[in-house]
Design a protein around this motif. Sequence first.
Motif, PDB file in Angstrom:
ATOM      1  N   PHE A 143     -55.581   4.307  30.260  1.00  0.00           N
ATOM      2  CA  PHE A 143     -56.802   5.026  30.619  1.00  0.00           C
ATOM      3  C   PHE A 143     -56.666   5.670  31.998  1.00  0.00           C
ATOM      4  CE2 PHE A 143     -60.535   4.474  33.392  1.00  0.00           C
ATOM      5  CZ  PHE A 143     -61.336   5.495  32.892  1.00  0.00           C
ATOM      6  N   VAL A 144     -56.149   4.929  32.979  1.00  0.00           N
ATOM      7  CA  VAL A 144     -56.019   5.450  34.345  1.00  0.00           C
ATOM      8  C   VAL A 144     -55.103   6.654  34.379  1.00  0.00           C
ATOM      9  CG1 VAL A 144     -55.111   4.947  36.648  1.00  0.00           C
ATOM     10  CG2 VAL A 144     -56.570   3.286  35.504  1.00  0.00           C
ATOM     11  N   ARG A 145     -53.950   6.570  33.742  1.00  0.00           N
ATOM     12  CA  ARG A 145     -53.007   7.688  33.791  1.00  0.00           C
ATOM     13  C   ARG A 145     -53.532   8.893  33.020  1.00  0.00           C
ATOM     14  NH1 ARG A 145     -51.439   8.554  37.536  1.00  0.00           N
ATOM     15  NH2 ARG A 145     -49.503   9.631  37.036  1.00  0.00           N
ATOM     16  N   ALA A 146     -54.221   8.668  31.896  1.00  0.00           N
ATOM     17  CA  ALA A 146     -54.814   9.787  31.151  1.00  0.00           C
ATOM     18  C   ALA A 146     -55.888  10.461  32.002  1.00  0.00           C
ATOM     19  CB  ALA A 146     -55.399   9.292  29.835  1.00  0.00           C
ATOM     20  N   ALA A 147     -56.684   9.662  32.731  1.00  0.00           N
ATOM     21  CA  ALA A 147     -57.728  10.225  33.595  1.00  0.00           C
ATOM     22  C   ALA A 147     -57.118  11.038  34.721  1.00  0.00           C
ATOM     23  CB  ALA A 147     -58.597   9.102  34.158  1.00  0.00           C
ATOM     24  N   GLU A 148     -56.038  10.550  35.312  1.00  0.00           N
ATOM     25  CA  GLU A 148     -55.418  11.229  36.442  1.00  0.00           C
ATOM     26  C   GLU A 148     -54.653  12.480  36.028  1.00  0.00           C
ATOM     27  OE1 GLU A 148     -53.152   8.043  38.042  1.00  0.00           O
ATOM     28  OE2 GLU A 148     -54.815   7.220  39.204  1.00  0.00           O
ATOM     29  N   LEU A 149     -54.047  12.459  34.851  1.00  0.00           N
ATOM     30  CA  LEU A 149     -53.235  13.584  34.393  1.00  0.00           C
ATOM     31  C   LEU A 149     -54.017  14.573  33.542  1.00  0.00           C
ATOM     32  CD1 LEU A 149     -49.994  11.601  33.474  1.00  0.00           C
ATOM     33  CD2 LEU A 149     -50.404  12.987  35.514  1.00  0.00           C
ATOM     34  N   GLU A 205     -64.245  -2.211  23.226  1.00  0.00           N
ATOM     35  CA  GLU A 205     -64.489  -3.442  23.977  1.00  0.00           C
ATOM     36  C   GLU A 205     -65.580  -3.242  25.030  1.00  0.00           C
ATOM     37  OE1 GLU A 205     -60.964  -5.087  25.621  1.00  0.00           O
ATOM     38  OE2 GLU A 205     -61.995  -6.708  26.668  1.00  0.00           O
ATOM     39  N   LEU A 206     -65.574  -2.086  25.675  1.00  0.00           N
ATOM     40  CA  LEU A 206     -66.568  -1.800  26.716  1.00  0.00           C
ATOM     41  C   LEU A 206     -67.888  -1.279  26.145  1.00  0.00           C
ATOM     42  CD1 LEU A 206     -64.234   0.000  29.293  1.00  0.00           C
ATOM     43  CD2 LEU A 206     -65.152  -2.323  29.472  1.00  0.00           C
ATOM     44  N   GLU A 207     -67.835  -0.837  24.873  1.00  0.00           N
ATOM     45  CA  GLU A 207     -69.004  -0.271  24.196  1.00  0.00           C
ATOM     46  C   GLU A 207     -69.523   0.977  24.901  1.00  0.00           C
ATOM     47  OE1 GLU A 207     -70.736  -4.416  22.213  1.00  0.00           O
ATOM     48  OE2 GLU A 207     -71.835  -3.452  23.854  1.00  0.00           O
ATOM     49  N   VAL A 208     -68.597   1.778  25.416  1.00  0.00           N
ATOM     50  CA  VAL A 208     -68.938   3.078  26.014  1.00  0.00           C
ATOM     51  C   VAL A 208     -67.849   4.061  25.628  1.00  0.00           C
ATOM     52  CG1 VAL A 208     -70.175   2.094  27.993  1.00  0.00           C
ATOM     53  CG2 VAL A 208     -67.715   2.602  28.185  1.00  0.00           C
ATOM     54  N   ARG A 209     -68.148   5.328  25.814  1.00  0.00           N
ATOM     55  CA  ARG A 209     -67.156   6.372  25.607  1.00  0.00           C
ATOM     56  C   ARG A 209     -66.600   6.776  26.965  1.00  0.00           C
ATOM     57  NH1 ARG A 209     -68.210  12.030  22.289  1.00  0.00           N
ATOM     58  NH2 ARG A 209     -66.014  12.614  22.022  1.00  0.00           N
ATOM     59  N   LEU A 210     -65.291   6.736  27.123  1.00  0.00           N
ATOM     60  CA  LEU A 210     -64.670   6.996  28.421  1.00  0.00           C
ATOM     61  C   LEU A 210     -64.245   8.445  28.597  1.00  0.00           C
ATOM     62  CD1 LEU A 210     -62.447   3.791  28.590  1.00  0.00           C
ATOM     63  CD2 LEU A 210     -64.587   4.209  29.812  1.00  0.00           C
ATOM     64  N   PHE A 211     -63.919   9.127  27.506  1.00  0.00           N
ATOM     65  CA  PHE A 211     -63.425  10.504  27.580  1.00  0.00           C
ATOM     66  C   PHE A 211     -64.160  11.392  26.588  1.00  0.00           C
ATOM     67  CE2 PHE A 211     -59.337   8.391  28.894  1.00  0.00           C
ATOM     68  CZ  PHE A 211     -59.233   8.997  30.136  1.00  0.00           C
ATOM     69  N   THR A 212     -64.219  12.669  26.921  1.00  0.00           N
ATOM     70  CA  THR A 212     -64.519  13.708  25.939  1.00  0.00           C
ATOM     71  C   THR A 212     -63.301  14.616  25.863  1.00  0.00           C
ATOM     72  OG1 THR A 212     -65.547  15.109  27.637  1.00  0.00           O
ATOM     73  CG2 THR A 212     -67.001  13.665  26.361  1.00  0.00           C
ATOM     74  N   ARG A 213     -63.012  15.101  24.679  1.00  0.00           N
ATOM     75  CA  ARG A 213     -61.870  15.991  24.505  1.00  0.00           C
ATOM     76  C   ARG A 213     -62.293  17.429  24.757  1.00  0.00           C
ATOM     77  NH1 ARG A 213     -57.319  13.921  22.004  1.00  0.00           N
ATOM     78  NH2 ARG A 213     -57.507  11.780  21.237  1.00  0.00           N
ATOM     79  N   THR A 214     -61.433  18.183  25.442  1.00  0.00           N
ATOM     80  CA  THR A 214     -61.659  19.604  25.708  1.00  0.00           C
ATOM     81  C   THR A 214     -60.440  20.378  25.232  1.00  0.00           C
ATOM     82  OG1 THR A 214     -60.640  19.661  27.900  1.00  0.00           O
ATOM     83  CG2 THR A 214     -62.944  18.939  27.782  1.00  0.00           C
ATOM     84  N   ALA A 215     -60.531  21.694  25.297  1.00  0.00           N
ATOM     85  CA  ALA A 215     -59.408  22.525  24.870  1.00  0.00           C
ATOM     86  C   ALA A 215     -58.191  22.309  25.766  1.00  0.00           C
ATOM     87  CB  ALA A 215     -59.815  23.999  24.889  1.00  0.00           C
ATOM     88  N   ARG A 216     -58.412  21.833  27.002  1.00  0.00           N
ATOM     89  CA  ARG A 216     -57.314  21.663  27.955  1.00  0.00           C
ATOM     90  C   ARG A 216     -56.863  20.216  28.076  1.00  0.00           C
ATOM     91  NH1 ARG A 216     -58.700  24.913  33.354  1.00  0.00           N
ATOM     92  NH2 ARG A 216     -56.491  24.438  33.699  1.00  0.00           N
ATOM     93  N   GLY A 217     -57.479  19.292  27.315  1.00  0.00           N
ATOM     94  CA  GLY A 217     -57.063  17.904  27.403  1.00  0.00           C
ATOM     95  C   GLY A 217     -58.238  16.966  27.246  1.00  0.00           C
ATOM     96  N   VAL A 218     -58.373  16.031  28.183  1.00  0.00           N
ATOM     97  CA  VAL A 218     -59.468  15.065  28.152  1.00  0.00           C
ATOM     98  C   VAL A 218     -60.202  15.108  29.485  1.00  0.00           C
ATOM     99  CG1 VAL A 218     -58.483  13.511  26.441  1.00  0.00           C
ATOM    100  CG2 VAL A 218     -57.913  13.207  28.857  1.00  0.00           C
ATOM    101  N   GLN A 219     -61.491  14.811  29.437  1.00  0.00           N
ATOM    102  CA  GLN A 219     -62.334  14.814  30.629  1.00  0.00           C
ATOM    103  C   GLN A 219     -63.161  13.538  30.644  1.00  0.00           C
ATOM    104  OE1 GLN A 219     -64.726  18.327  30.954  1.00  0.00           O
ATOM    105  NE2 GLN A 219     -65.574  17.773  32.937  1.00  0.00           N
ATOM    106  N   VAL A 241     -42.687  10.264  43.356  1.00  0.00           N
ATOM    107  CA  VAL A 241     -43.594  11.340  43.772  1.00  0.00           C
ATOM    108  C   VAL A 241     -44.549  11.635  42.619  1.00  0.00           C
ATOM    109  CG1 VAL A 241     -43.760  13.718  44.619  1.00  0.00           C
ATOM    110  CG2 VAL A 241     -41.810  12.286  45.267  1.00  0.00           C
ATOM    111  N   VAL A 242     -45.845  11.511  42.866  1.00  0.00           N
ATOM    112  CA  VAL A 242     -46.851  11.680  41.820  1.00  0.00           C
ATOM    113  C   VAL A 242     -47.880  12.704  42.266  1.00  0.00           C
ATOM    114  CG1 VAL A 242     -46.548   9.300  41.034  1.00  0.00           C
ATOM    115  CG2 VAL A 242     -48.333   9.813  42.703  1.00  0.00           C
ATOM    116  N   THR A 243     -48.648  13.219  41.304  1.00  0.00           N
ATOM    117  CA  THR A 243     -49.742  14.135  41.605  1.00  0.00           C
ATOM    118  C   THR A 243     -51.030  13.543  41.052  1.00  0.00           C
ATOM    119  OG1 THR A 243     -49.320  15.399  39.572  1.00  0.00           O
ATOM    120  CG2 THR A 243     -48.287  16.193  41.587  1.00  0.00           C
ATOM    121  N   LEU A 244     -51.863  13.075  41.948  1.00  0.00           N
ATOM    122  CA  LEU A 244     -53.147  12.501  41.554  1.00  0.00           C
ATOM    123  C   LEU A 244     -54.131  13.657  41.379  1.00  0.00           C
ATOM    124  CD1 LEU A 244     -54.176   9.585  41.155  1.00  0.00           C
ATOM    125  CD2 LEU A 244     -55.132   9.718  43.450  1.00  0.00           C
ATOM    126  N   ARG A 245     -54.572  13.888  40.162  1.00  0.00           N
ATOM    127  CA  ARG A 245     -55.357  15.090  39.866  1.00  0.00           C
ATOM    128  C   ARG A 245     -56.836  14.887  40.133  1.00  0.00           C
ATOM    129  NH1 ARG A 245     -52.703  18.721  35.156  1.00  0.00           N
ATOM    130  NH2 ARG A 245     -50.558  18.584  35.876  1.00  0.00           N
TER     131      ARG A 245
END
Length: 323
Positions: A9-15, A42-56, A118-122
């Motif tokens: 989840f963390v890496r998908a959110a950052e990238l 497990e959390l009973e929430v939605r963490l992402f919405t899908r967009t044309a450019r990825g996930v938000q 070396v990473v890029t935190l978006r």
Amino acid sequence: MDTEAVRSFVRAAELGQLQHAADELGVTQQAISKRIATLERELEVRLFTRTARGVQLTLDGQAFLSHARSIVAGVDRAVTAVRPGSRALRIDVLGFRTAQAVLLHDYWRSHPETDLDVVTLRVNDPHEVAAAVQAGDLDASFRTVTDPATLPRDVHMIHAFDCPLELLVGPRHPLASARTVTPAQLRKLRIWVPGIAPRSEWGEFYDQLATAFDLRIDAAGPNFGNEVLLDTLADSADVATLASARDRYVWPTTYDLRRIPIVNPTLVYPLSLMLPRTNPHPGLRAIINHFATLTPVPEPAWLPSWARHHAAAPTASRTPDTE
């Protein structure tokens, strides 16, 4: 709670892309999707919405992110505590063609024994990056909190180095043949800098720059990346942009773009480095000392208000104690 699902989840959110997260973690995109779906159930929430450019991130996803980073950092610290050796020095840069990445690469070529990650935190808000440094997810980041009083108490910020700005134009631009330009010559030009993000230090930088020199900074339109910006400059007779002299840009030779130094004064974008106040990674000292050897920017120089006090102090004197 499955910590690998939290890591995914963390890496998908950052990238911003499930596939990019999957590539980094060495699994399939389907595996990442399943992990996140399980976590959402497990959390009973939605963490992402899908967009044309990825996930938000959803609002719930945004609320969970900082805690998730802490979970991942805690797991990493626990593993490191029992694993021989230590992990690579993890440094966040804004992009792999930015001055930060270019100078890190120059350093690494001279010191290939250095174990660098070396990473890029978006994220655009530097306070979010400070939280990642605080959590131990990053060892350092080239970001600036323009009001240091708002930094977490255990995060330190030092001046790293300065980047003189250049005017970047196509061959048909009226200033294309100039060897240098002054800020006064930039007035009334359309200086296109797409995608200036709210709450970012570069947003504040351009606001101060425009006010100081009465410049027309046009941030209209989404940021489709450097390639689209360079395409536009090559075809235009009136659009220009500002670029760091230390950034690495690559374009086809047919574009014939021109990088023109700005003088009297030199316009300077200052780079800071955020790191833990205590027990920073031991690999940082040599890198910071390397920055102190860089050629100073030409005088006279203009810097934004938060960085002017750095102009009289050498970087090496602010090297943190990594012993």
